[in-house]
Design a protein around this motif. Structure first.
Motif, mmCIF file in Angstrom:
data_model
loop_
_atom_site.group_PDB
_atom_site.id
_atom_site.type_symbol
_atom_site.label_atom_id
_atom_site.label_comp_id
_atom_site.label_asym_id
_atom_site.label_seq_id
_atom_site.Cartn_x
_atom_site.Cartn_y
_atom_site.Cartn_z
ATOM 1 N N UNK A 194 0.856 -1.179 0.000
ATOM 2 C CA UNK A 194 0.000 0.000 0.000
ATOM 3 C C UNK A 194 0.896 1.234 0.000
ATOM 4 N N UNK A 195 0.358 2.339 -0.441
ATOM 5 C CA UNK A 195 1.167 3.540 -0.655
ATOM 6 C C UNK A 195 1.028 4.593 0.434
ATOM 7 N N UNK A 196 -0.063 4.536 1.192
ATOM 8 C CA UNK A 196 -0.200 5.543 2.249
ATOM 9 C C UNK A 196 -1.165 5.075 3.320
ATOM 10 N N UNK A 197 -1.041 5.708 4.464
ATOM 11 C CA UNK A 197 -1.924 5.473 5.607
ATOM 12 C C UNK A 197 -2.556 6.797 6.010
ATOM 13 N N UNK A 198 -3.680 6.701 6.686
ATOM 14 C CA UNK A 198 -4.332 7.906 7.199
ATOM 15 C C UNK A 198 -4.957 7.617 8.550
ATOM 16 N N UNK A 199 -4.995 8.648 9.372
ATOM 17 C CA UNK A 199 -5.763 8.630 10.612
ATOM 18 C C UNK A 199 -6.717 9.805 10.556
ATOM 19 N N UNK A 200 -7.982 9.534 10.831
ATOM 20 C CA UNK A 200 -9.014 10.576 10.779
ATOM 21 C C UNK A 200 -9.754 10.581 12.112
ATOM 22 N N UNK A 201 -9.824 11.746 12.723
ATOM 23 C CA UNK A 201 -10.676 11.962 13.893
ATOM 24 C C UNK A 201 -11.839 12.821 13.435
ATOM 25 N N UNK A 202 -13.060 12.335 13.634
ATOM 26 C CA UNK A 202 -14.218 13.012 13.040
ATOM 27 C C UNK A 202 -15.446 12.754 13.903
ATOM 28 N N UNK A 203 -16.400 13.668 13.852
ATOM 29 C CA UNK A 203 -17.598 13.533 14.684
ATOM 30 C C UNK A 203 -18.653 12.621 14.053
ATOM 31 N N UNK A 204 -18.676 12.541 12.741
ATOM 32 C CA UNK A 204 -19.684 11.731 12.061
ATOM 33 C C UNK A 204 -19.018 10.562 11.349
ATOM 34 N N UNK A 205 -19.816 9.532 11.098
ATOM 35 C CA UNK A 205 -19.285 8.343 10.420
ATOM 36 C C UNK A 205 -18.847 8.679 9.002
ATOM 37 N N UNK A 206 -17.767 8.037 8.580
ATOM 38 C CA UNK A 206 -17.313 8.154 7.198
ATOM 39 C C UNK A 206 -17.986 7.097 6.332
ATOM 40 N N UNK A 207 -18.091 7.383 5.040
ATOM 41 C CA UNK A 207 -18.493 6.366 4.063
ATOM 42 C C UNK A 207 -17.224 5.640 3.653
ATOM 43 N N UNK A 208 -17.163 4.352 3.931
ATOM 44 C CA UNK A 208 -15.883 3.644 3.902
ATOM 45 C C UNK A 208 -15.675 2.745 2.693
ATOM 46 N N UNK A 209 -16.655 2.652 1.829
ATOM 47 C CA UNK A 209 -16.570 1.671 0.741
ATOM 48 C C UNK A 209 -15.469 1.972 -0.261
ATOM 49 N N UNK A 210 -14.962 3.201 -0.285
ATOM 50 C CA UNK A 210 -13.948 3.572 -1.278
ATOM 51 C C UNK A 210 -12.515 3.346 -0.759
ATOM 52 N N UNK A 211 -12.377 2.892 0.494
ATOM 53 C CA UNK A 211 -11.047 2.746 1.061
ATOM 54 C C UNK A 211 -10.606 1.280 1.019
ATOM 55 N N UNK A 212 -9.346 1.050 0.723
ATOM 56 C CA UNK A 212 -8.826 -0.320 0.620
ATOM 57 C C UNK A 212 -8.793 -1.019 1.971
#
Length: 898
Positions: free
Chosen positions: A709-727
């Motif tokens: 894989x080429x990158x990682x991310x950490x997200x802190x957020x108040x609402x749920x993310x739509x996750x279907x586009x992430x590997x």
């Protein structure tokens, strides 16, 4: 709702801890019940957090049919109508029930009664099949009944405690603390841990036997042979009270006659092996605790019987401080076994193989439909669903899409089943999404009924608050369906007390040979005449609870040498070592082991909502040895692909000496609701023990490789993310929102743009973005007023970041200057503390280490006093001890330097 302290019982493991709870300002506060004999006030981190479960967060609040809300009457009528149609067209055995150790005894009892007694289907099983069924089968073979002989008091009286296949410090922490307290009072008490992993429990033992996975029968057969060779057998007990010894000994001698041969196949030194055997032979009071590492095997029943054989050979059973002791996994797994919630039992320890039992139960239930043959055990049950033999299945309080082996097969089965009914307290589970009918059940704090713990102690769970939404007790739901099916009279109970009294009467029914001498072990005749008030006031009681006898005489079974076999003698069972069904090879050279972590429960449907329980271990991982990491080119804290012959997943690698080369370990908790690819059950083959039907969850051949894989991310957020586009992704509940860990095969730039588009900050918000072109690091955040709404960290690798400090970020007041500091400085962790070690008091590892160093502390008690870490449940005390030992080694090393 009440502001007074109410005595109730924990909803998690089989220790059965007593709790006192009260409602204050709409919040449930809990503390340990100092009078309860299971825990005497101790609670683990999960028990301490029970009050935070009692809310509407994530709850299933109303019935659904085909995804649309409906009334209870419509839901019950449809279930009853469809069940009757299935019986009419395909026969009663086309219906299946799958129950849970989370159900109360009253729930279990009416479910079993409905299926086996009135629908006429034996196909009712429970998730306890995955947990304790090998112990059940072994008890029946050796004792003639599913009887746990001892009690927790034996832990204080023992001189040697053997812990086989259990990480007690994490999985049964209250019992572990009880053992540690006993050792402090009696320093000569020895603790032996038998476990392939160097767990927290093993690290604090006097002797750790890291045997080759699956070789437990060899180990205990070797012990039986050693006892014979050393003239340590209790020949009087063997002659007077047992049968089958010669054949069992011969089998043991044939394969375990040579210590060097045995040590080689067990993969431990002959010195360690001899020491263990000598301690067992020379110690009068020995307790052997065993759990999933023994049970979850294709020869789990034989493993348990090999342990029982050794205790019988020395008469170490039925006496204070002695005995084999099966540790139950769930709060009411024992209660489910009592009432017959498993496919191969009738009810109340009445068995299919006894015609008199069948006739007795038919008369007691006033039914002519009582099934005559055992039904399908869990793995076979879902296989029958997949094959179309079962047309309707009702799943209650459990999540088989996560917990069953070969979970993809279970998904396929439920997709193809004409009718799937699920009763649950939570809305979003992996199983619920395949339900045609969803029924909201009450949760802990709303329920009322009985549970039985590992030492056969019955305790009450009591109602603290009103049910959330339209949730109903499981017993009520089952009885309403039964009435609609035409069985009104048999299920016309006014309350749970009526059900329990009927169950108690069944245990006592024709269970008196002469003068209160019970024919069957399970006898609750003392409780048959409880008034409703006495039921509500019920205090913890260990069974058997027999009329006109002193309850103090009922702590232990078999003190008189009489068992529940036809001859009243215990049976030695001839067992021989059998390797696991699926073996390692050049394609799959590593052995995958599974198990629990400290602060989570089963499939996390409830505990994942409690932020403080997610801080100790926050994402799925696989443990592997440094040698294997080198061999397979694996880097610590990077994502890897784990593959068996039936599935593959992506998870984080943790390189550690705690696991031996050739083995890997992965927790069983994470689900498709919480991770894109962390469900270990999709790798596990459905190989089962031929006697118990329990799956082999502790031995799966796998291979491991880096995941590109080429990158990682950490997200802190108040609402749920739509996750279907992430590997790759994992979701963690934190205070005020969510913390996501993501990974992508896309470039950091592309990944950043897609992620920011989804966050969609308000135009009035303050935003700050930072890009380090050299490091390809992106950081982004926005606040609205003083509140952070989201922040993002993206880089090729984030394993150099300390992520734990993000857990409380959404609770802080972040002015623009503080946001700038957060985004511009990737090394900051001064806003909050780092990795939490103590979940109860939220004390970080950094604080503990600094306090040890600054105050020169040398014991866990001093650390607890100074930091409060370990002062509540004690689950983290073994880890504090490791920090103390590390600090001591470091100090000694520095002092010895030239």
């Amino acid at each position: 709702m009440t502001n007074t302290w109410v005595k109730t019982t924990c909803a998690f493991c089989g220790v059965g801890c007593g709790i006192e709870a009260r409602v204050n300002n709409d919040k449930v506060i809990v503390r340990g019940d100092k009078q309860h004999p299971a825990n005497f006030g101790r609670l683990c981190s999960k028990g301490m957090a029970l009050g935070e479960i009692v809310n509407n967060k994530g709850r299933l609040l109303q019935p659904y049919i085909e995804g649309k809300t409906t009334s209870w009457q419509n839901a019950i009528t449809k279930i009853a109508t469809d069940f009757k149609q299935v019986v009419d067209h395909f026969g009663s055995e086309a219906i299946g029930f799958y129950l849970s150790g989370q159900l109360l005894t009253e729930d279990y009892y009416v479910a079993n009664k409905l299926m086996k007694g009135f629908i006429g289907s034996p196909n009712i099983d429970t998730n306890s099949r995955l947990c304790m069924s090998s112990s059940v089968a072994a008890h029946k073979r050796a004792f003639g009944s599913d009887t746990v002989p001892g009690c927790y008091e034996d832990l204080e009286k023992a001189e040697l405690i053997i812990i086989a296949g259990a990480n007690l410090a994490w999985c049964h922490p209250v019992l572990y603390q009880r053992i540690i307290a006993a050792k402090q009072q009696a320093p000569n008490l020895k603790i032996v841990v038998i476990d392939p992993r160097k767990t927290i429990t093993a690290q604090t033992a006097d002797l750790h036997l890291a045997i080759e996975p699956g070789t437990d029968v060899l180990l205990f057969n070797g012990l039986l042979h050693y006892l014979c060779q050393g003239n340590k057998l209790n020949n009087h007990f063997i002659r007077q009270y047992t049968e089958g010894f010669s054949l069992a000994l011969q089998a043991a001698t044939n394969e375990a006659h040579d210590l060097l041969f045995l040590a080689k196949h067990l993969a431990i030194s002959s010195d360690l092996l001899t020491q263990f055997y000598r301690w067992f032979a020379e110690t009068d009071k020995v307790v052997t605790l065993y759990s999933q590492g023994i049970n979850q095997s294709s020869c789990g029943t034989d493993k348990v019987n090999s342990i029982l054989n050794c205790h019988l050979a020395m008469g170490k059973i039925g006496k204070p401080g002695c005995g084999p002791f099966s540790l139950t996994g769930q709060p009411n797994a024992m209660g489910g076994r009592e009432v017959g919630g498993m496919a191969n039992s009738l009810a109340a320890h009445l068995e299919f193989n006894n015609p008199q039992h069948h006739e007795l139960l038919s008369r007691f239930w006033h039914t002519s439909k009582l099934v005559k043959q055992p039904g399908l055990k869990a793995v076979d049950l879902f296989d029958a669903v997949a094959k179309g033999k079962i047309k309707a299945i009702w799943i209650m309080g459990t999540n088989p899409v996560v917990s069953m082996p070969n979970s993809q097969h279970v998904i396929t089965a439920l997709k193809n089943c004409p009718l799937v009914v699920v009763s649950d307290c939570m809305l979003e589970t992996d199983t619920n999404q395949y339900a045609d009918i969803l029924l909201p059940a009450t949760d802990w704090g709303e329920k009322s009924g009985m549970v039985t713990n590992s030492e056969r102690r019955i305790s009450r769970q009591r109602t603290l608050v009103k049910p959330a939404g339209k949730a109903k007790p499981d017993w009520w739901i089952i009885c309403e369906v039964a009435k609609q099916m035409g069985f009104y009279q048999a299920f016309n109970y006014e309350n749970e007390a009526d059900i329990f009294k009927e169950y108690a009467k069944l245990t006592a029914f024709e269970n008196d040979a002469l003068g209160n001498n019970s024919i069957r072990d399970l006898d609750l005749s003392l409780l048959t005449d409880l008034t409703t008030q006495e039921y509500h006031d019920f205090t913890p009681t260990q069974w058997p609870a027999i009329k006109n006898t002193k309850q103090s005489n009922n702590k232990r079974f078999f003190a008189d040498g009489k068992f529940y076999t036809q001859t009243t003698k215990a049976q030695f069972i001839t067992v021989s070592y059998k390797p696991p069904v699926t073996k390692t090879n050049s394609t799959y050279p590593l052995i995958l082991n599974t198990g629990r972590i400290r602060d989570q429960w089963h499939t996390m449907t409830r505990t994942s909502f409690i932020p403080k329980l997610c801080t100790h271990i926050s994402e799925p991982y696989v443990h592997l040895n440094p040698l294997d990491a080198t061999t397979f080119s694996i880097k610590h804290d990077e994502l890897v692909q784990l593959t068996s012959n039936i599935g593959t997943l992506i998870t984080k690698a943790k390189v550690s000496e705690q696991i031996l080369s050739g083995q890997v370990f992965m927790p069983m908790h994470w689900t498709r609701m919480l991770a894109s690819s962390g469900q270990v059950s999709q790798l596990i083959n459905p190989n089962v023990d031929p006697f118990s039907g329990q799956p082999e969850s502790k031995y799966t051949p796998v291979t491991i490789s880096p995941w590109q894989y080429n990158c990682e991310a950490v997200v802190v957020v108040r609402k749920k993310l739509i996750l279907k586009h992430f590997d790759y992704w994992t979701k963690q509940h934190i205070k005020g929102g969510y913390l996501y860990r993501l990974a992508s095969k896309q470039s950091p730039e592309t990944f950043y743009s897609k992620l920011i588009t989804q966050l969609k900050p308000d135009s009035a918000s303050s935003r700050l973005a930072f890009y380090d072109k050299t490091e390809q690091e992106f950081r982004y955040g926005f606040i609205n007023g003083p509140q952070l709404h989201a922040c993002v960290f993206i880089a090729p690798r984030l394993n150099h970041f300390d992520l734990a400090w993000l857990n409380d970020l959404l609770t802080l007041n972040l002015q623009p200057a503080l946001l700038h500091r957060l985004i511009a400085n990737n090394k900051t962790n001064s806003l909050v503390n780092e990795k939490i070690l103590c979940a109860c008091k939220q004390v970080s590892q950094k604080i503990i280490c600094n306090t040890i160093r600054q105050q020169q502390l040398d014991c866990t008690a001093a650390v607890s006093q100074a930091t409060l870490a370990g002062s509540v449940c004690g689950s983290c005390i073994p880890e504090i001890q490791i920090l103390l030992d590390t600090q001591l080694l470091s100090s000694n090393s520095n002092s010895e330097s030239p």
